[in-house]
Design an enzyme around this catalytic site. Structure first.
Site, mmCIF file in Angstrom:
data_model
loop_
_atom_site.group_PDB
_atom_site.id
_atom_site.type_symbol
_atom_site.label_atom_id
_atom_site.label_comp_id
_atom_site.label_asym_id
_atom_site.label_seq_id
_atom_site.Cartn_x
_atom_site.Cartn_y
_atom_site.Cartn_z
ATOM 1 N N CYS A 144 3.817 -2.840 -8.448
ATOM 2 C CA CYS A 144 2.869 -3.048 -7.360
ATOM 3 C C CYS A 144 1.839 -4.119 -7.722
ATOM 4 O O CYS A 144 2.201 -5.288 -7.784
ATOM 5 C CB CYS A 144 2.234 -1.732 -6.933
ATOM 6 S SG CYS A 144 1.563 -1.841 -5.263
ATOM 7 N N HIS B 15 6.685 1.941 -6.021
ATOM 8 C CA HIS B 15 6.299 2.748 -7.179
ATOM 9 C C HIS B 15 7.471 3.596 -7.693
ATOM 10 O O HIS B 15 7.724 4.672 -7.155
ATOM 11 C CB HIS B 15 5.129 3.665 -6.812
ATOM 12 C CG HIS B 15 3.860 2.914 -6.612
ATOM 13 N ND1 HIS B 15 3.011 2.594 -7.640
ATOM 14 C CD2 HIS B 15 3.311 2.374 -5.497
ATOM 15 C CE1 HIS B 15 1.981 1.910 -7.185
ATOM 16 N NE2 HIS B 15 2.142 1.756 -5.876
ATOM 17 N N GLU C 251 7.579 5.337 -10.234
ATOM 18 C CA GLU C 251 7.104 6.499 -10.990
ATOM 19 C C GLU C 251 6.860 7.732 -10.136
ATOM 20 O O GLU C 251 6.639 8.815 -10.650
ATOM 21 C CB GLU C 251 5.822 6.123 -11.756
ATOM 22 C CG GLU C 251 4.571 5.861 -10.914
ATOM 23 C CD GLU C 251 4.450 4.425 -10.377
ATOM 24 O OE1 GLU C 251 5.491 3.756 -10.215
ATOM 25 O OE2 GLU C 251 3.316 3.991 -10.098
HETATM 26 N N1 LIG Z 1 -0.716 0.338 -5.503
HETATM 27 C C1 LIG Z 1 -1.145 -0.890 -5.823
HETATM 28 O O1 LIG Z 1 -1.015 -1.361 -6.941
HETATM 29 C C2 LIG Z 1 -1.856 -1.648 -4.736
HETATM 30 C C3 LIG Z 1 -2.114 -3.068 -5.111
HETATM 31 C C4 LIG Z 1 -3.073 -3.768 -4.141
HETATM 32 N N2 LIG Z 1 -4.361 -3.147 -4.244
HETATM 33 C C5 LIG Z 1 -2.520 -3.658 -2.720
HETATM 34 O O2 LIG Z 1 -3.064 -2.957 -1.909
HETATM 35 O O3 LIG Z 1 -1.552 -4.283 -2.388
#
Ligand SMILES: NC(=O)CC[C@H](N)C(=O)O
Ligand SMILES: Nc1ncnc2c1ncn2[C@@H]1O[C@H](COP(=O)(O)OP(=O)(O)OP(=O)(O)O)[C@@H](O)[C@H]1O
Ligand SMILES: O=c1[nH]c(=O)c2[nH+]cn([C@@H]3O[C@H](COP(=O)(O)O)[C@@H](O)[C@H]3O)c2[nH]1
Ligand SMILES: [Mg+2]
Length: 512
Positions: A79, A170, A172
């Site tokens: 992410c 994600h 995880e």
């Molecule tokens: N879950 C994250 O790492 C979000 C990354 C960044 N803050 C976004 O909103 O895209």
């Protein structure tokens, strides 16, 4: 030496889950603050960059030199980690009209791609982002997409000695159905990890490390009867034998008869344990204090005073042993990325600034369930391993408001009825932790035709794996009814019982 993966924490709420998923694959990992320079050695096999509440385009967003890491080992950005990778190599990241939260389907068709080896052509993944990668850097290639975003996964194999991968989703979280398999692919097929993280390996390495740290000096160990300190004491005992002196403090905040029963059970373990009655000291210093953080700090400080006092009776004590585990550390101080302090665990955030003993904390990087596995490995009895966790500050943080010996007594009695009740009903082992909380609320009742104006206790029981997240236990109504009756009938001063139905988050397990 055990191989490890470093997770650089940029403040994601899921960083813990990355660590757990990796350890469940029998690979050791450590979480490090994102901006802390890495001390390289040959045990580091790969680096994972976590998500973050920041946008890579924020002025103060933490940005690191990914190329320098990929010169040493493979890198996986998750992410924010992926977005940062895109940005620093010249791609484009921008707020998207399509914010993506929750379920998405990743599609890919390269059967040779090692990171996606054995992953279905269309696989459910979990997204949580507002920014999107609009353009990947030159020399990078897209390896998976979703319906909403063209860049779900991308990689580079040419710019550095080791490959770099980015995942917008994600892997995880359990809702990414094949996420664990993707992490496994990264660990085994890209970082070539050998899955050598086992309880036996941990025991061996830890005992050696303690021997080196302590040498022929002596350790005074804070023992509480709980799982963590008991396992920690056994490990230290294995390393230094008779140079270990254990102390169990009666701070007046233990459960009913706990002081006596715990001391008795240690007798059978061959540990050198001394009990110290410090009730009055604790009650004195806590009198009139109702702020939870202040209570914790006072208790942490008094524990250290008692240990130091005790250490002066023994010569050559330069170390203090504690059963601190990873969640205590994480919730107390912002050791890692830019996350916030939830509460100061007395043994971490509660420690005084100036302390003239060094800490020996063999379990500082383990989760509770891992501690239990290590305990089983070294043959610690189920009497200890099966015990519910009990917080070091004890009943002090289960009596809301100021503490008095009378309130402690009342709560000890109520807690005893509840815990024994759970055992009798065969429910004790089904819940992860249970306890009673004395509320600063008096209410009107009627008992034997007389008006009463007495206190309320809340019953708490949770299910959990590691205490980091928890759900309230769905105890049978008949059982709750019996507990309510028994507590009100047996404990003078209580005329009302309620049941806590909050999960963690947003609540915590303890009320303070
Ligand atoms: N879950 C994250 O790492 C979000 C990354 C960044 N803050 C976004 O909103 O895209
Ligand atoms: N009454 C006590 N006497 C001495 N040391 C204590 C006492 N209570 C807590 N400690 C120290 O503080 C540490 C943290 O307490 P905590 O309650 O989290 O862990 P634990 O008691 O070992 O395990 P558990 O979480 O299973 O109760 C303990 O590991 C121990 O080192
Ligand atoms: O040693 C400890 N010192 C503390 O100050 C402390 N506070 C909470 N706990 C225990 O930690 C787990 C998570 O609790 P919370 O959800 O209330 O943070 C639960 O198991 C709590 O009992 C503590 N343990
Ligand atoms: Mg405890």
């Amino acid at each position: 030496m055990t191989e490890k993966i470093l997770i650089l924490d940029f403040g994601s709420q899921y960083t813990q889950l990355i660590a757990r998923s990796i350890r469940e694959l029998n690979v050791y990992c450590e979480i490090k603050p994102c901006l802390q320079p890495i001390t390289w050695d040959e045990t580091i096999k790969g680096v994972i960059l976590s998500g973050s509440p920041f946008s890579v385009n924020d002025e103060n967003a933490p940005i690191i030199d990914i190329a320098a890491i990929a010169a040493k080992v493979p890198v996986l950005g998750i992410c924010y980690g992926a977005q940062m990778m895109a940005k620093v190599f010249g791609g484009e990241v921008a707020k998207s009209n399509l914010r993506e939260y929750g379920r998405a389907f990743m599609e890919h068709n390269d059967k040779e791609e090692k990171l996606l080896y054995d992953i279905s052509a269309k696989s459910q993944v979990w997204m949580s982002h507002a920014d999107s990668i609009k353009r990947i850097p030159e020399a990078f290639e897209i390896i998976a997409t979703t319906e909403n975003i063209p860049v779900a996964a991308f990689k580079n194999t040419t710019l550095a000695a080791h490959p770099m991968f980015g995942l917008q989703f994600h892997p995880e979280v359990t809702h990414s159905l094949e996420g664990k398999l993707i992490l496994r692919n990264f660990l085994l097929h890209i970082c070539n990890c050998s899955q050598d993280w086992t309880p036996a390996a941990f025991v061996h390495e830890t005992v050696e490390r303690i021997k080196t740290q302590v040498g022929d000096k002596r350790v005074v160990m804070a023992l509480s009867g709980g799982v963590d300190s008991t396992v920690a004491a056994e490990l230290i005992h294995k390393a230094i034998g008779k140079n270990l002196f254990c102390i169990f403090v009666d701070n007046g905040l233990l459960r009913k008869d706990e002081y006596e029963t715990v001391l008795e059970s240690y007798k059978h373990m061959g540990l050198n344990v001394k009990g110290i009655n410090a009730k009055d000291l604790f009650y004195g210093k806590l009198a009139g204090v109702s702020d939870p953080e202040q209570k914790r700090k006072i208790i942490g400080g008094l524990f250290i005073d008692v240990f130091q006092q005790e250490a002066t009776h023994l010569t050559d004590i330069s170390f203090l042993g504690q059963g601190t585990i990873y969640p205590d550390v994480i919730e107390s101080v912002s050791v890692n990325g830019p996350s916030v302090t939830i509460k100061s665990h007395h043994n971490v955030g509660g420690l005084p600034e100036k302390m003239n003993m060094q800490l020996v904390e063999p379990l500082r990087f383990l989760f509770k369930d891992e501690v239990r596995r290590v305990g089983r490995e070294i043959g610690i009895s189920d009497i200890f391993l099966g015990r519910h966790p009990f917080p070091g500050p004890g009943l002090a943080i289960r009596i809301l408001g100021a503490i008095t010996p009378e309130k402690v007594h009342m709560l000890q009695e109520a807690d005893n009825v509840y815990i024994e009740g759970l055992k009798e009903a065969g429910l004790y082992d089904k819940v992860w932790q249970a306890g009673t909380i004395l509320l600063p609320v008096q209410s009107v009742g009627v008992m034997g035709d007389e008006r009463t104006y007495e206190f309320t206790v809340a019953l708490r029981a949770v299910t959990s794996v590691d205490g980091m997240t928890a759900d309230w236990a769905h105890l049978p109504y008949e059982f709750l009814a019996k507990m309510s009756n028994d507590i009100i009938n047996k404990v003078k001063g209580i005329n009302r019982v309620v049941y806590d139905i909050s999960s963690k988050p947003p609540a915590t397990i303890e009320w303070e």
